[in-house]
Design a protein around this motif. Sequence first.
Motif, mmCIF file in Angstrom:
data_model
loop_
_atom_site.group_PDB
_atom_site.id
_atom_site.type_symbol
_atom_site.label_atom_id
_atom_site.label_comp_id
_atom_site.label_asym_id
_atom_site.label_seq_id
_atom_site.Cartn_x
_atom_site.Cartn_y
_atom_site.Cartn_z
ATOM 1 N N GLU A 234 -64.947 33.592 -16.279
ATOM 2 C CA GLU A 234 -64.260 34.065 -17.489
ATOM 3 C C GLU A 234 -62.870 34.586 -17.152
ATOM 4 N N ARG A 235 -62.756 35.309 -16.037
ATOM 5 C CA ARG A 235 -61.451 35.835 -15.623
ATOM 6 C C ARG A 235 -60.510 34.702 -15.235
ATOM 7 N N ILE A 236 -61.039 33.677 -14.578
ATOM 8 C CA ILE A 236 -60.215 32.526 -14.214
ATOM 9 C C ILE A 236 -59.682 31.844 -15.471
ATOM 10 N N ALA A 237 -60.544 31.684 -16.475
ATOM 11 C CA ALA A 237 -60.131 31.049 -17.727
ATOM 12 C C ALA A 237 -59.089 31.900 -18.457
ATOM 13 N N GLU A 238 -59.291 33.220 -18.464
ATOM 14 C CA GLU A 238 -58.334 34.119 -19.111
ATOM 15 C C GLU A 238 -56.965 34.033 -18.450
ATOM 16 N N ARG A 239 -56.965 33.961 -17.122
ATOM 17 C CA ARG A 239 -55.690 33.900 -16.396
ATOM 18 C C ARG A 239 -54.961 32.590 -16.692
ATOM 19 N N LYS A 240 -55.716 31.500 -16.767
ATOM 20 C CA LYS A 240 -55.103 30.211 -17.104
ATOM 21 C C LYS A 240 -54.511 30.254 -18.507
ATOM 22 N N ALA A 241 -55.208 30.907 -19.426
ATOM 23 C CA ALA A 241 -54.712 31.012 -20.796
ATOM 24 C C ALA A 241 -53.422 31.822 -20.842
ATOM 25 N N ARG A 242 -53.376 32.917 -20.063
ATOM 26 C CA ARG A 242 -52.150 33.724 -20.018
ATOM 27 C C ARG A 242 -50.983 32.912 -19.475
ATOM 28 N N ALA A 243 -51.255 32.129 -18.436
ATOM 29 C CA ALA A 243 -50.185 31.331 -17.828
ATOM 30 C C ALA A 243 -49.659 30.281 -18.788
ATOM 31 N N ALA A 244 -50.538 29.798 -19.675
ATOM 32 C CA ALA A 244 -50.132 28.749 -20.616
ATOM 33 C C ALA A 244 -49.485 29.317 -21.872
ATOM 34 N N ALA A 245 -49.611 30.615 -22.092
ATOM 35 C CA ALA A 245 -49.064 31.239 -23.295
ATOM 36 C C ALA A 245 -47.535 31.274 -23.230
ATOM 37 N N PRO A 246 -46.887 31.353 -24.393
ATOM 38 C CA PRO A 246 -45.415 31.436 -24.405
ATOM 39 C C PRO A 246 -44.925 32.633 -23.590
ATOM 40 N N ILE A 247 -43.878 32.434 -22.833
ATOM 41 C CA ILE A 247 -43.335 33.495 -21.981
ATOM 42 C C ILE A 247 -42.530 34.477 -22.822
ATOM 43 N N THR A 248 -42.813 35.752 -22.629
ATOM 44 C CA THR A 248 -42.101 36.799 -23.348
ATOM 45 C C THR A 248 -41.384 37.699 -22.345
ATOM 46 N N PRO A 249 -40.369 38.446 -22.797
ATOM 47 C CA PRO A 249 -39.689 39.369 -21.883
ATOM 48 C C PRO A 249 -40.653 40.426 -21.354
ATOM 49 N N GLY A 250 -40.407 40.893 -20.148
ATOM 50 C CA GLY A 250 -41.248 41.933 -19.563
ATOM 51 C C GLY A 250 -41.165 43.216 -20.377
ATOM 52 N N ALA A 251 -42.320 43.809 -20.652
ATOM 53 C CA ALA A 251 -42.333 45.042 -21.441
ATOM 54 C C ALA A 251 -43.670 45.736 -21.269
ATOM 55 N N THR A 256 -41.590 49.297 -24.454
ATOM 56 C CA THR A 256 -40.536 49.679 -23.505
ATOM 57 C C THR A 256 -40.160 48.476 -22.652
ATOM 58 N N PRO A 257 -38.895 48.031 -22.691
ATOM 59 C CA PRO A 257 -38.531 46.837 -21.926
ATOM 60 C C PRO A 257 -38.490 47.103 -20.423
ATOM 61 N N VAL A 258 -39.009 46.155 -19.652
ATOM 62 C CA VAL A 258 -38.917 46.172 -18.191
ATOM 63 C C VAL A 258 -38.535 44.755 -17.772
ATOM 64 N N PRO A 259 -37.246 44.446 -17.734
ATOM 65 C CA PRO A 259 -36.837 43.085 -17.363
ATOM 66 C C PRO A 259 -37.431 42.658 -16.021
ATOM 67 N N LEU A 260 -37.969 41.445 -15.994
ATOM 68 C CA LEU A 260 -38.575 40.888 -14.785
ATOM 69 C C LEU A 260 -37.658 39.817 -14.227
ATOM 70 N N LEU A 261 -37.185 40.056 -13.012
ATOM 71 C CA LEU A 261 -36.162 39.223 -12.396
ATOM 72 C C LEU A 261 -36.731 38.509 -11.178
ATOM 73 N N ALA A 262 -35.974 37.550 -10.660
ATOM 74 C CA ALA A 262 -36.442 36.740 -9.533
ATOM 75 C C ALA A 262 -35.689 37.075 -8.258
ATOM 76 N N ASN A 263 -36.413 37.030 -7.139
ATOM 77 C CA ASN A 263 -35.792 37.057 -5.816
ATOM 78 C C ASN A 263 -35.563 35.618 -5.386
ATOM 79 N N LEU A 264 -34.334 35.280 -5.035
ATOM 80 C CA LEU A 264 -34.009 33.904 -4.645
ATOM 81 C C LEU A 264 -33.235 33.891 -3.337
#
Length: 562
Positions: A234-251, A256-264
Motif C-alpha cells: 500500500e505504501r509503495i502504491a501511495e508513493r507511486k501515486a504521489r510521484a505521478a501527481a501534478p508537481i506543486t511548489p514546496g510548502a 508556508t512556502p519552502v522553495p525546493l531547489l536543486a543541487n547541480l
Amino acid sequence: MELHGTGIGLGVALGPVVRMAEPLPEPVDRPSHLDPEKEAERARGSLSVVAAELQGRGKKAGGSAQDVLEAQAMMAEDPTLMDDIVKRLGEGKTAERAVFEAFASFREMLAAMGGYMGERAADLDDVSQRVIANLLKLPAPGVPNPGHPFVLVARDLAPADTATLDLDQVLGLVTIDGGPTSHTAILAREKSIVAVVGATDAGQLDSGDQVIVDAENDLVVVGPTEDERVAAQERIAERKARAAAPITPGALADGTPVPLLANLGSADGAAGAVELGAEGVGLFRTEFLFLDAQQAPTVVEQQEQYTRLLSAFGGKKVVVRVLDAGADKPLSFLNDAEEENPALGLRGIRALRESETILREQLTALAAADAATDADLWVMAPMVANVEEARYFTALAKELGIRTAGVMIEVPSAALLADRLLAATDFASIGTNDLTQYTMAADRMLGTVATFQNPWHPAVLSLVASVGEAGRELGRPVGICGEAAADPMLAVVLVGLGATTLSMSPSALADVRASLARYTKDDAIAIARAALAAEGAAEAQQAAKDAAGSVTAGHDVSAPTS
C-alpha cells in the motif's frame, strides 16, 4: 526480525534477497613464467580495457556518477601506478600480483592524505578488482542478474555498480557498510533507489530471503508477515501515486512556502531538475569547469556555461558557488602545494583570495551571464570563516556586477557569528556536510569515523538554529544545500530551525515535498525543538519521529490546514 541502518529517502521495497558476490581472492604471490615485458603488456592492456569500460559507464550514467566513474578511469591510467607495477614485474611477479600490490600501496597513500584524495582511495579497490578479473579472464565483480526483480544485499557497492543498476530489476538496496554521505548513498538518492545503508547485521541475510526495505523508518524487515507485506504494498502504491501527481511548489501544510531547489554539478542536469519539480537551483558547483583543466578557463568559456544554466531557469532563483578548491582538490593553477591536513588548509575563499584574478574572472563571467538572461542569480563564497571574509567577498562581487552575494556556512565559527556575518552580506547557505565534519572533528571521507558524520547531531542542529535565528532577526534568507536537506524528516527539522529554502539532489524533491506537506510551521518548530533537546544523533532522529507522530495525531495531514 528487523535490521537497522540509515534509510535514503521515503521509499519502500518488497522482494527476495540476492547477495552480491564476495570480492576476488588476493592473487597468489608466485614467480611469473613470463618475462617482465610480456607481463607489462598484459597489465597495460587490462588497465586500458577497464579505463575504457569505466568511461563508457560514466557517459551512460551521467550526473554525479559520471564524475565518479571518470575519476576511477583516471586512476586506471595513472602513469605513476603503472611505473609501480612495472617495478614489481621486474622482481618476477605476475601481472595480477603486481597490480594488486601497486593498487594496495596507492590506496594506502591516498587514504593517509584524507579529504578529496581519501575519498578517491575508497574507489581503488573496485578498479583493482576489475583489472585483476580482466587479467584472469573472469567476469568483472558486479551486480548479479538472477533474471527476476530482487533486493540487492552487498557489503557496499562500487560507484560503477551503483551508477548502472537496472532499476527494472533492482527493487531496493541494502548495504552492510557505508553511511548517509557515502558514494553509495549519494548515488542511490540521485537515482531514486530505495536503500538502507550501514545495516551492519545484513551480512546474515541469504539469497532468497523475503524482505521489506523501509527507508523511511531506517530498517529492513526480514520474513515479513502477510499484514506487513500488504502494508508495504500500500505504501509503495501511495508513493507511486504521489510521484505521478501534478508537481506543486514546496510548502508546509499551513501554506508556508519552502522553495525546493536543486543541487547541480553542471548545466547538463538542468532540464532533468526542472522536470522533477525544482523551483530553482540552491547550489551550482562550478568545479567541473576547473578540475580537469591545466589552466583556468577563460571568462568567455565560463560565461557560456553559466548562460546555459541560467537560461534553463528563466525567472527563477539560481545560487552559484564560486570555485571551491584548494589543497584537497589540487589545481596546478590555484594551489597544488601539499598540506598536512587539507581539510583545514588553503581551500575555498582562502585559496581564491591567494589567486584573486581567478575569482575576479569567475565573478565577471557570472555577471555577464546574468545580464544575458532573466534568471535571478545569487552568488556565494565557500568556506567563509569570519566576518572579514564575508565583507571581502560581498564587496568584490558587487563591484563586479553581482546583485546578490552571500556566503556558505560550513565552519562552526561562521555559524556562531551568523548575526554578524549576515549583517555583512545578502544571504547564507548552510553546507551541512562540511559543517558536520568540522563540528564533530571527523573527516567526512574517512570510513573509520563515519558514525560521527551525522547531521542529526544536536551540536550541528544547534549551529543551524543559530544561523536560522540570525536570518529571522535580520530578514536574511537562510538556505540548506548539504545532503541533510534530502532527508525528508530532517528537512522538516531544518525548516523548524529557520531554513527558508532547501536544496538537494533532484531525485529527492518528491519525497521532501511530500514530507513538508504533512506538517504546519508550528509542527516543524516543535519537531525541531525535540531533536535539539536530544543527547546524540540517533536520539535526535528518534525524538523527531516521536514528535512528528504526536503533532500529526491531532490533525489530518492529507490536506493543507490553511
